[in-house]
Design a protein around this motif. Structure first.
Motif, PDB file in Angstrom:
ATOM      1  N   PHE A 149       0.830  -1.205   0.000  1.00 48.25           N
ATOM      2  CA  PHE A 149       0.000   0.000   0.000  1.00 48.25           C
ATOM      3  C   PHE A 149       0.866   1.257   0.000  1.00 48.25           C
ATOM      4  N   PHE A 150       1.845   1.318   0.894  1.00 49.68           N
ATOM      5  CA  PHE A 150       2.661   2.526   0.973  1.00 49.68           C
ATOM      6  C   PHE A 150       3.617   2.656  -0.206  1.00 49.68           C
ATOM      7  N   ASP A 151       4.056   1.523  -0.759  1.00 48.31           N
ATOM      8  CA  ASP A 151       4.866   1.598  -1.981  1.00 48.31           C
ATOM      9  C   ASP A 151       4.061   2.238  -3.112  1.00 48.31           C
ATOM     10  N   ARG A 152       2.793   1.823  -3.219  1.00 47.83           N
ATOM     11  CA  ARG A 152       1.974   2.373  -4.304  1.00 47.83           C
ATOM     12  C   ARG A 152       1.594   3.828  -4.025  1.00 47.83           C
ATOM     13  N   LEU A 153       1.407   4.148  -2.759  1.00 51.90           N
ATOM     14  CA  LEU A 153       1.105   5.532  -2.390  1.00 51.90           C
ATOM     15  C   LEU A 153       2.225   6.450  -2.873  1.00 51.90           C
ATOM     16  N   ARG A 154       3.475   6.019  -2.622  1.00 55.01           N
ATOM     17  CA  ARG A 154       4.628   6.815  -3.067  1.00 55.01           C
ATOM     18  C   ARG A 154       4.742   6.830  -4.589  1.00 55.01           C
ATOM     19  N   ALA A 155       4.471   5.684  -5.204  1.00 57.01           N
ATOM     20  CA  ALA A 155       4.612   5.587  -6.661  1.00 57.01           C
ATOM     21  C   ALA A 155       3.626   6.505  -7.389  1.00 57.01           C
ATOM     22  N   THR A 156       2.523   6.858  -6.722  1.00 57.55           N
ATOM     23  CA  THR A 156       1.526   7.746  -7.347  1.00 57.55           C
ATOM     24  C   THR A 156       1.665   9.179  -6.830  1.00 57.55           C
ATOM     25  N   ASN A 157       2.876   9.473  -6.319  1.00 58.88           N
ATOM     26  CA  ASN A 157       3.205  10.840  -5.865  1.00 58.88           C
ATOM     27  C   ASN A 157       2.319  11.328  -4.720  1.00 58.88           C
ATOM     28  N   ARG A 158       1.982  10.422  -3.828  1.00 62.02           N
ATOM     29  CA  ARG A 158       1.227  10.778  -2.628  1.00 62.02           C
ATOM     30  C   ARG A 158       2.078  10.498  -1.398  1.00 62.02           C
ATOM     31  N   ASP A 159       1.678  11.086  -0.275  1.00 64.73           N
ATOM     32  CA  ASP A 159       2.357  10.808   0.982  1.00 64.73           C
ATOM     33  C   ASP A 159       1.314  10.626   2.081  1.00 64.73           C
ATOM     34  N   LEU A 160       1.733  10.664   3.340  1.00 71.12           N
ATOM     35  CA  LEU A 160       0.833  10.366   4.450  1.00 71.12           C
ATOM     36  C   LEU A 160      -0.342  11.332   4.531  1.00 71.12           C
ATOM     37  N   ARG A 161      -0.207  12.523   3.949  1.00 68.22           N
ATOM     38  CA  ARG A 161      -1.318  13.477   3.993  1.00 68.22           C
ATOM     39  C   ARG A 161      -2.554  12.948   3.275  1.00 68.22           C
ATOM     40  N   ALA A 162      -2.350  11.971   2.392  1.00 66.11           N
ATOM     41  CA  ALA A 162      -3.486  11.390   1.669  1.00 66.11           C
ATOM     42  C   ALA A 162      -4.436  10.655   2.610  1.00 66.11           C
ATOM     43  N   LEU A 163      -3.938  10.280   3.813  1.00 67.75           N
ATOM     44  CA  LEU A 163      -4.761   9.531   4.769  1.00 67.75           C
ATOM     45  C   LEU A 163      -5.446  10.444   5.781  1.00 67.75           C
ATOM     46  N   ALA A 164      -5.352  11.738   5.604  1.00 68.95           N
ATOM     47  CA  ALA A 164      -6.008  12.674   6.525  1.00 68.95           C
ATOM     48  C   ALA A 164      -7.516  12.403   6.570  1.00 68.95           C
ATOM     49  N   GLY A 165      -8.031  12.198   7.791  1.00 70.58           N
ATOM     50  CA  GLY A 165      -9.462  11.955   7.954  1.00 70.58           C
ATOM     51  C   GLY A 165      -9.872  10.509   7.779  1.00 70.58           C
ATOM     52  N   VAL A 166      -8.940   9.639   7.382  1.00 68.64           N
ATOM     53  CA  VAL A 166      -9.249   8.211   7.185  1.00 68.64           C
ATOM     54  C   VAL A 166      -8.891   7.456   8.463  1.00 68.64           C
ATOM     55  N   ARG A 167      -9.815   6.646   8.960  1.00 71.18           N
ATOM     56  CA  ARG A 167      -9.523   5.807  10.136  1.00 71.18           C
ATOM     57  C   ARG A 167      -8.915   4.492   9.633  1.00 71.18           C
ATOM     58  N   ALA A 215       3.775  -2.588  11.600  1.00 66.91           N
ATOM     59  CA  ALA A 215       4.233  -2.243  10.253  1.00 66.91           C
ATOM     60  C   ALA A 215       3.732  -0.854   9.859  1.00 66.91           C
ATOM     61  N   LEU A 216       2.506  -0.522  10.249  1.00 66.05           N
ATOM     62  CA  LEU A 216       1.975   0.809   9.989  1.00 66.05           C
ATOM     63  C   LEU A 216       2.782   1.871  10.726  1.00 66.05           C
ATOM     64  N   ALA A 217       3.114   1.578  11.975  1.00 66.63           N
ATOM     65  CA  ALA A 217       3.870   2.531  12.791  1.00 66.63           C
ATOM     66  C   ALA A 217       5.221   2.835  12.167  1.00 66.63           C
ATOM     67  N   ALA A 218       5.807   1.829  11.515  1.00 69.41           N
ATOM     68  CA  ALA A 218       7.102   2.045  10.862  1.00 69.41           C
ATOM     69  C   ALA A 218       6.991   3.057   9.723  1.00 69.41           C
ATOM     70  N   HIS A 219       5.790   3.240   9.211  1.00 69.17           N
ATOM     71  CA  HIS A 219       5.558   4.230   8.152  1.00 69.17           C
ATOM     72  C   HIS A 219       5.008   5.546   8.709  1.00 69.17           C
ATOM     73  N   GLY A 220       4.956   5.654  10.021  1.00 69.54           N
ATOM     74  CA  GLY A 220       4.499   6.894  10.634  1.00 69.54           C
ATOM     75  C   GLY A 220       3.008   6.997  10.839  1.00 69.54           C
ATOM     76  N   ILE A 221       2.291   5.875  10.759  1.00 69.63           N
ATOM     77  CA  ILE A 221       0.836   5.867  10.930  1.00 69.63           C
ATOM     78  C   ILE A 221       0.473   5.007  12.141  1.00 69.63           C
ATOM     79  N   ARG A 222      -0.291   5.563  13.054  1.00 69.57           N
ATOM     80  CA  ARG A 222      -0.777   4.790  14.198  1.00 69.57           C
ATOM     81  C   ARG A 222      -2.146   4.219  13.848  1.00 69.57           C
ATOM     82  N   ALA A 223      -2.301   2.915  14.022  1.00 68.89           N
ATOM     83  CA  ALA A 223      -3.588   2.281  13.720  1.00 68.89           C
ATOM     84  C   ALA A 223      -4.659   2.846  14.643  1.00 68.89           C
ATOM     85  N   ASP A 224      -5.781   3.258  14.066  1.00 68.28           N
ATOM     86  CA  ASP A 224      -6.880   3.771  14.878  1.00 68.28           C
ATOM     87  C   ASP A 224      -7.645   2.640  15.547  1.00 68.28           C
ATOM     88  N   LEU A 225      -7.717   1.501  14.863  1.00 65.55           N
ATOM     89  CA  LEU A 225      -8.530   0.396  15.357  1.00 65.55           C
ATOM     90  C   LEU A 225      -7.805  -0.930  15.143  1.00 65.55           C
TER      91      LEU A 225
END
Length: 514
Positions: free
Chosen positions: A322-340, A351-361
């Motif tokens: 998921f994060f590889d493709r996020l980067r490949a499409t010129n997106r970053d963590l800001r794309a997940l703003a508002g997404v749980r 694994a999510l934490a290693a990418h700077g994202i804390r799992a909400d659930l």
């Protein structure tokens, strides 16, 4: 500018690949050529670049793959070509390792060299056998002796009187062939016959075995047990402390040989976990993860992230793709703003934490069913959910969430395929009849295992347990004719490892002192 060649004489340690020094590992990582011997753990070769040349020059008693003189010439020849040469030697290069001879030859040829010390076999074997070589209540002197000297010399020329009475702890390298002479001469020159002796074979590896006795009876014990080299012999009162301090051979999975079938990229952490519990782990991946045939569906899901309420990721593979493709499409963590973000379990959350994202659930049950129950409790009617998944994943999550009124986008994020090679290795392992268990962490690992092994897969050798990470994998294994002996209550690698430990706690096995 012509590159200047250099030779690094690197101590590989006694067998456990974790005992190589940081500097030794760094030398391997920039090597052009690795010249390695019999006692250097082959796993260390993976630290060298893939394109590095690997040359085996191992020597065992009575069989020299290459004479020492030829090894000396080989090191100098490659260095003259401007290459970085790592001479990987078991233990320490300068402790009965003939590193001094190699260094002298290089100096005589004007070749630059460096020596990287290693953990020598005496120190490691004693520590892993639970024997402190010095202890102020027992002895403060230590002697290291080679039991297999230059053929032109005789061991009888050693100063046995001083060795017998002048040194507290004695450690003999390569002394098994001369064990009877060693014990006889020590006793004859004043060492009490009841002096404790320990022989440690294949020290620091999962094959380690320790045989204890006294100067009076150790030869008979060796004959009875068929104890063979490579081994070090420890003589002294400190050997008695082993009954209090042994640890390596007392780990819960020590002596057990386990086959894991995870993909190569995921096997490492699980392998280290099992090895930390004492197991010898053989890794033969039965799956490999690759990109989907078409990214269009995933990319559409990424485009709609601003309108998405929940993102569900159910594996560490899903996180990475998921994060590889996020980067490949010129997106970053800001794309997940508002997404749980929903993680299926602790490993996925990590694994999510290693990418700077804390799992909400994170559900209490680390399976697809747990994800559905968690979101059912929150209410998902009218919510948009993105669930990028493996090609062969069950349809439970999208089916049940749609039934609850959610809009679920479930594109294929990655595929698992069967590796081209590995079948012959699996069949060889089972033919050897040395495995205690085979461990499956996904239904696809079972399916491909059966295909790779062939029609005889359900007929595993007697005594080989089958471990499954959870009910879906167990169901697949049973459908394919495999009896499952081990399944944890929760579908995590930690719980799977604990279940393996619990199973073998009740299985007969005799290891350690023989």
């Amino acid at each position: 500018m012509t590159k200047t060649g250099v030779v690094y004489l690197v101590g590989a340690g006694p067998g456990d690949p974790g005992l190589i020094t940081v500097k030794g590992r760094d030398c391997l990582r920039r090597a052009d050529v690795v010249v390695y011997d019999y006692l250097a753990n082959p796993r260390l070769l993976a630290e060298a670049p893939p394109e590095a040349e690997r040359i085996y020059v191992g020597k065992t008693r009575g069989l020299h793959h290459r004479p020492q003189e030829e090894i000396n010439l080989l090191l100098a020849e490659h260095a003259r070509q401007g290459k970085t040469v790592v001479r990987l030697k078991g233990g320490d290069p300068y402790v009965f390792g003939r590193g001094g001879e190699e260094a002298l030859h290089l100096r005589g040829q004007g070749i630059a060299f460096e020596v990287v010390p290693g953990v020598t076999a005496a120190f490691a074997a004693a520590a892993y056998a639970g024997i402190p070589l010095t202890h102020r209540d027992y002895t403060t002197s230590l002697g290291l002796v080679t039991g297999h000297e230059n053929p032109e010399k005789k061991m009888s020329r050693l100063d046995w009187e001083k060795l017998a009475t002048g040194v507290g702890t004695l450690v003999f390298y390569m002394g098994m062939a001369n064990l009877e002479l060693l014990t006889r001469e020590l006793v004859r020159h004043g060492r009490p016959p009841e002096t404790p002796v320990a022989i440690v074979r294949w020290a620091t590896t999962p094959c380690q075995r320790t045989l204890t006795g006294t100067l009076e009876d150790i030869v008979a014990k060796v004959r009875k047990q068929g104890f063979k080299p490579p081994a070090v012999i420890i003589v002294g009162e400190v050997v008695a402390l082993r009954s209090h301090l042994a640890w390596f051979e007392e780990r819960p999975l020590f002596g057990r040989r386990l086959l894991i079938t995870r993909s190569a990229g995921q096997a490492g952490a699980f392998q280290q976990m099992l090895e930390g519990l004492g197991a010898e782990v053989v890794s033969v991946p039965t799956i490999a993860t690759v990109a989907p045939l078409d990214w269009a569906a995933v990319d559409e899901g990424l485009m709609r992230l601003p309108d998405t309420d929940f993102l569900i990721l159910t594996s560490t593979n899903a996180v990475e793709f998921f994060f590889d493709r996020l980067r490949a499409t010129n997106r970053d963590l800001r794309a997940l703003a508002g997404v749980r973000v929903v993680a299926v379990g602790p490993k996925t959350a990590a694994a999510l934490a290693a990418h700077g994202i804390r799992a909400d659930l994170v559900p209490n049950t680390y399976q697809a069913e747990g994800v559905v129950e968690l979101l059912r409790g929150l209410g998902v009617k009218g919510k948009r959910i993105l669930y990028p998944h493996a090609e062969l994943a069950r349809d439970l999550i999208p089916r049940d969430l749609r039934a609850l009124g959610a809009e679920v986008d479930a594109p294929v994020l990655y595929r698992t395929v069967m590796p081209e090679h590995g079948g012959d290795e699996l069949r060889r392992l089972f033919a050897e009849r040395t495995l205690d268990a085979v461990v499956f962490t996904a239904s696809s690992t079972v399916q491909n295992f059966v295909k790779m092994v062939g029609k005889d897969a359900p007929q595993l050798p007697r005594g080989v347990a089958v471990a499954s990470i959870g009910p879906p994998t167990t169901k697949t294994a049973q459908k394919l004719g495999l009896d499952v002996h081990i399944q944890p209550a929760s579908s995590t690698l930690d719980d799977l490892a604990a279940a393996v430990v619990e199973y073998f706690r009740h299985q007969p096995f005799h290891a350690g002192d023989d």
